[in-house]
Design a protein around this motif. Sequence first.
Motif: not given
Length: 155
Positions: A91, A128, A126, A93
């Motif tokens: 993930h 993911n 982001q 960010v």
Amino acid sequence: MSEQNVIASLLDDLTQMQSLKTALCIGQDIAQYDLNKKIQWQYFNASDILNLPFTQRYDLGFVVFNDDLNRRSQLERGQIIVKLRDLWAKHVVVIAPQGDDAFMRSLGLTRIVDDALQDSQQTLWQFNILSYKNTPDWLNSKFWANPENWNKFRW
């Protein structure tokens, strides 16, 4: 100050959504914003991450565009995020300047809607891998090679 609160609440939300044990940050050491202290952080600067060999995959990668990253070319910034996205973290960010919307979208990142960073001229992005692309309905075995239907239907 609002950026610090946003980072702390974002980290809190991410740890509630999924189990985060390891994380790395680039651009700014944000381990201080981890209020629960459950995540093992590693900090790298932009030069290090481009030259480091792959050793492990982290649960979270956090990039803050600071003066060092903003001085780099768009190609180098893209290489950092792509390497982080594809190799280093599950993930990702990114806190990026507001003018980089098209660049961030071209890297596969989605914008996190957050009113708290509007005053600071930065946006949250982001990536993911779990929610990057939903599997379409047609992509299943029902519509593909079905040996039981061979010689029954003509295409």
